[in-house]
Motif scaffolding. Structure first.
Motif, PDB file in Angstrom:
ATOM      1  N   HIS A 117       0.717  -0.624  -0.031  1.00 46.39           N
ATOM      2  CA  HIS A 117      -0.426   0.138  -0.167  1.00 46.39           C
ATOM      3  C   HIS A 117       0.670   1.150  -0.106  1.00 46.39           C
ATOM      4  O   HIS A 117       0.368   2.213  -0.831  1.00 46.39           O
ATOM      5  CB  HIS A 117      -1.032   0.363   1.098  1.00 46.39           C
ATOM      6  CG  HIS A 117      -1.473   1.286   2.281  1.00 46.39           C
ATOM      7  ND1 HIS A 117      -2.542   1.682   1.007  1.00 46.39           N
ATOM      8  CD2 HIS A 117      -0.604   2.002   2.261  1.00 46.39           C
ATOM      9  CE1 HIS A 117      -2.640   3.073   1.672  1.00 46.39           C
ATOM     10  NE2 HIS A 117      -2.312   3.311   2.500  1.00 46.39           N
ATOM     11  N   TYR A 120       2.957   1.346  -3.609  1.00 53.57           N
ATOM     12  CA  TYR A 120       1.675   2.379  -4.049  1.00 53.57           C
ATOM     13  C   TYR A 120       1.032   3.668  -3.946  1.00 53.57           C
ATOM     14  O   TYR A 120       0.649   4.256  -4.980  1.00 53.57           O
ATOM     15  CB  TYR A 120       0.120   1.684  -4.671  1.00 53.57           C
ATOM     16  CG  TYR A 120      -0.847   1.465  -5.961  1.00 53.57           C
ATOM     17  CD1 TYR A 120      -0.693   1.303  -7.325  1.00 53.57           C
ATOM     18  CD2 TYR A 120      -1.924   1.990  -5.253  1.00 53.57           C
ATOM     19  CE1 TYR A 120      -0.961   1.461  -7.912  1.00 53.57           C
ATOM     20  CE2 TYR A 120      -2.432   2.251  -6.722  1.00 53.57           C
ATOM     21  CZ  TYR A 120      -2.427   1.806  -7.862  1.00 53.57           C
ATOM     22  OH  TYR A 120      -3.473   2.165  -9.060  1.00 53.57           O
ATOM     23  N   THR A 121       1.446   4.360  -3.115  1.00 56.76           N
ATOM     24  CA  THR A 121       0.616   5.632  -3.173  1.00 56.76           C
ATOM     25  C   THR A 121       0.695   7.201  -3.475  1.00 56.76           C
ATOM     26  O   THR A 121       0.777   7.257  -3.498  1.00 56.76           O
ATOM     27  CB  THR A 121       1.005   6.273  -0.891  1.00 56.76           C
ATOM     28  OG1 THR A 121      -0.540   4.664  -0.422  1.00 56.76           O
ATOM     29  CG2 THR A 121      -0.090   7.259  -0.697  1.00 56.76           C
ATOM     30  N   GLN A 124      -1.203   6.200  -6.789  1.00 62.54           N
ATOM     31  CA  GLN A 124      -2.428   6.673  -6.060  1.00 62.54           C
ATOM     32  C   GLN A 124      -3.084   8.270  -6.318  1.00 62.54           C
ATOM     33  O   GLN A 124      -3.942   8.902  -6.639  1.00 62.54           O
ATOM     34  CB  GLN A 124      -2.939   5.508  -5.089  1.00 62.54           C
ATOM     35  CG  GLN A 124      -4.640   6.049  -4.402  1.00 62.54           C
ATOM     36  CD  GLN A 124      -4.601   5.536  -3.476  1.00 62.54           C
ATOM     37  OE1 GLN A 124      -4.127   4.307  -2.991  1.00 62.54           O
ATOM     38  NE2 GLN A 124      -5.086   6.176  -2.045  1.00 62.54           N
ATOM     39  N   SER A 125      -1.830   8.747  -5.720  1.00 61.97           N
ATOM     40  CA  SER A 125      -1.817   9.795  -5.175  1.00 61.97           C
ATOM     41  C   SER A 125      -1.913  11.051  -6.487  1.00 61.97           C
ATOM     42  O   SER A 125      -2.261  12.042  -6.412  1.00 61.97           O
ATOM     43  CB  SER A 125      -0.836  10.554  -4.028  1.00 61.97           C
ATOM     44  OG  SER A 125      -1.234  10.051  -2.649  1.00 61.97           O
ATOM     45  N   ARG A 150      -6.756   4.512 -14.052  1.00 60.05           N
ATOM     46  CA  ARG A 150      -6.849   4.108 -12.401  1.00 60.05           C
ATOM     47  C   ARG A 150      -7.292   2.759 -12.271  1.00 60.05           C
ATOM     48  O   ARG A 150      -6.629   1.989 -11.757  1.00 60.05           O
ATOM     49  CB  ARG A 150      -7.259   5.095 -11.932  1.00 60.05           C
ATOM     50  CG  ARG A 150      -7.266   4.448  -9.911  1.00 60.05           C
ATOM     51  CD  ARG A 150      -7.533   6.149  -8.824  1.00 60.05           C
ATOM     52  NE  ARG A 150      -9.488   5.762  -9.499  1.00 60.05           N
ATOM     53  CZ  ARG A 150     -10.174   6.692  -9.014  1.00 60.05           C
ATOM     54  NH1 ARG A 150      -9.421   7.484  -8.384  1.00 60.05           N
ATOM     55  NH2 ARG A 150     -11.356   6.888  -8.999  1.00 60.05           N
ATOM     56  N   GLU A 154      -4.493  -0.403 -11.158  1.00 56.81           N
ATOM     57  CA  GLU A 154      -5.416  -1.099 -10.509  1.00 56.81           C
ATOM     58  C   GLU A 154      -5.503  -2.973 -10.501  1.00 56.81           C
ATOM     59  O   GLU A 154      -4.528  -3.740  -9.712  1.00 56.81           O
ATOM     60  CB  GLU A 154      -6.579  -1.058  -9.547  1.00 56.81           C
ATOM     61  CG  GLU A 154      -5.906   0.597  -8.628  1.00 56.81           C
ATOM     62  CD  GLU A 154      -7.702   0.713  -8.339  1.00 56.81           C
ATOM     63  OE1 GLU A 154      -8.348   0.537  -8.522  1.00 56.81           O
ATOM     64  OE2 GLU A 154      -7.552   2.241  -7.384  1.00 56.81           O
ATOM     65  N   GLU A 219      -9.534   2.796  -1.136  1.00 63.08           N
ATOM     66  CA  GLU A 219      -8.629   4.205  -1.663  1.00 63.08           C
ATOM     67  C   GLU A 219      -7.141   3.141  -2.101  1.00 63.08           C
ATOM     68  O   GLU A 219      -6.004   3.150  -0.831  1.00 63.08           O
ATOM     69  CB  GLU A 219      -8.264   5.205  -1.286  1.00 63.08           C
ATOM     70  CG  GLU A 219      -9.091   6.223  -0.063  1.00 63.08           C
ATOM     71  CD  GLU A 219      -8.988   7.539   0.570  1.00 63.08           C
ATOM     72  OE1 GLU A 219      -8.898   8.256  -0.284  1.00 63.08           O
ATOM     73  OE2 GLU A 219      -7.807   7.015   1.266  1.00 63.08           O
ATOM     74  N   GLY A 220      -7.232   2.733  -3.812  1.00 61.67           N
ATOM     75  CA  GLY A 220      -5.556   1.531  -3.798  1.00 61.67           C
ATOM     76  C   GLY A 220      -6.525   0.699  -3.027  1.00 61.67           C
ATOM     77  O   GLY A 220      -7.291  -0.310  -2.813  1.00 61.67           O
TER      78      GLY A 220
END
Length: 272
Positions: A117, A120-121, A124-125, A150, A154, A219-220
C-alpha cells in the motif's frame, strides 16, 4: 491482457519488462505524452523495486515466526506442527505469493499488504490529483478517462478487479486468543470515489450471530470502515483498516463490547 504483475511470485526483471510497456501503451490514450505520463512511468518502476523489498520483508518475517515457535514452551508435538505450518506457509508464499486462507499468518500478510500500500500510494496520489484537477476545470471526459486508467493500473499492478455496485467477502477472524470464527463482509452502494455502505455478519452459522452495518471507503489497496448501526449483538463500536490485493482482503478489526476495553483481531477475507 497477457501479463499481470500480481502473478504468483514474479521476478523483478519480469515485472519491469511486463509493466513498463503497459504504461507506454496505455497512458498516451488517456492524456498527451507529457510530464504526467513520464511521472507515472517512473513511479511504476519504483513500485517494482519496493514490491521486491516487501517480498523480502515477508520472507524474513516467516523466518522470525519460525524461530519464535521453536523457542516457545508449547508441548513438543504442538511446537513441531506449528513450526511446520510456518515452513509450509513460507514455501507457498515464495512460490506463489499466496498466504494461508485460514488466517494463521494474518499478521505477516497484513504487514506485507501494508508495505505494498505504501509503495503504491505515490501512484494513487498522482492520479487522484489529476482527476481532481480535471473535474474542477470541467474536463469531465478527461476525468472519466483517468478513472478508467486508474482501474487499469490497479488491475495490472495489484490484481484488483473493478468493483461493481455490490461486493461480498467471506473468510476468517483470528482472535488474539488463537480462536477463529467465520466472518462475512458485504459492500453495497459503491461509488466511483470508493465510498460504500455495507454490513458484517460475525460468526455466521451460529444462531443469533452478531450483525452490524458499516460505512467506509477504499483508496488503492486500503479499505477502511466503521460500524454505524448494530443490528444484533453487543458491539458498541467497530473500526477496521485493511488492504486489498487481488481477491484477498486482510484487515485489523478494533472492536468494543459495551464499556469493555477494545480488543484487536485480524480478518482474512476472500472476494466471492
Amino acid at each position: 491482457m497477457p501479463y499481470k504483475t500480481v502473478s504468483r511470485g514474479p521476478s523483478l526483471s519480469m515485472f519491469i519488462v511486463c509493466v513498463i510497456p503497459l504504461a507506454i501503451l496505455v497512458l498516451p490514450r488517456v492524456v498527451a505524452a507529457d510530464d504526467f505520463s513520464d511521472k507515472i512511468q517512473r513511479l511504476v518502476e519504483k513500485f517494482g523495486d519496493r514490491k521486491q523489498k516487501a517480498r523480502e520483508f515477508a520472507l524474513n518475517s516467516f523466518d522470525k515466526a519460525q524461530t519464535q515457535v521453536t523457542r516457545s514452551r508449547m508441548p513438543d508435538t504442538d511446537r513441531v506442527e506449528a513450526a511446520m505450518r510456518v515452513v509450509r506457509a513460507k514455501a507457498d508464499f515464495e512460490l506463489t505469493g499466496n498466504f494461508p486462507e485460514d488466517g494463521s499468518m494474518a499478521s505477516i500478510q497484513y504487514a506485507y499488504f501494508r508495505q505494498l500500500h505504501l509503495a503504491y500510494t505515490p501512484i494513487q496520489s498522482l492520479i487522484g490529483k489529476e482527476i481532481s484537477s480535471a473535474s474542477r476545470s470541467g474536463a469531465i471526459a478527461k476525468a472519466r478517462s483517468l478513472m478508467i486508467q486508474r482501474a487499469s493500473l490497479e488491475r495490472d499492478l495489484l490484481g484488483i478487479e473493478a468493483f461493481g455496485d455490490k461486493l461480498a467477502f467471506k473468510g476468517t477472524k483470528a482472535l488474539s486468543s488463537g480462536k477463529t470464527m467465520p466472518l462475512n463482509l458485504y459492500l453495497r452502494d459503491i461509488s466511483d470515489s470508493g465510498t460504500f455502505n455495507g454490513n458484517v455478519d460475525d460468526n455466521p452459522g451460529v444462531m443469533g450471530h452478531w450483525r452490524y452495518e458499516v460505512r467506509g471507503k477504499r483508496e488503492g489497496l486500503m479499505l477502511s470502515f466503521a460500524m454505524t448501526k448494530s443490528l444484533r449483538g453487543k458491539f458498541s463500536s467497530v473500526r477496521a483498516e485493511g488492504f486489498l490485493l487481488g481477491d484477498f482482503l486482510v484487515a485489523q478489526f478494533i472492536e468494543a463490547v459495551g464499556t469493555k476495553r477494545p480488543g484487536a483481531s485480524y480478518v482474512v477475507l476472500k472476494r466471492q
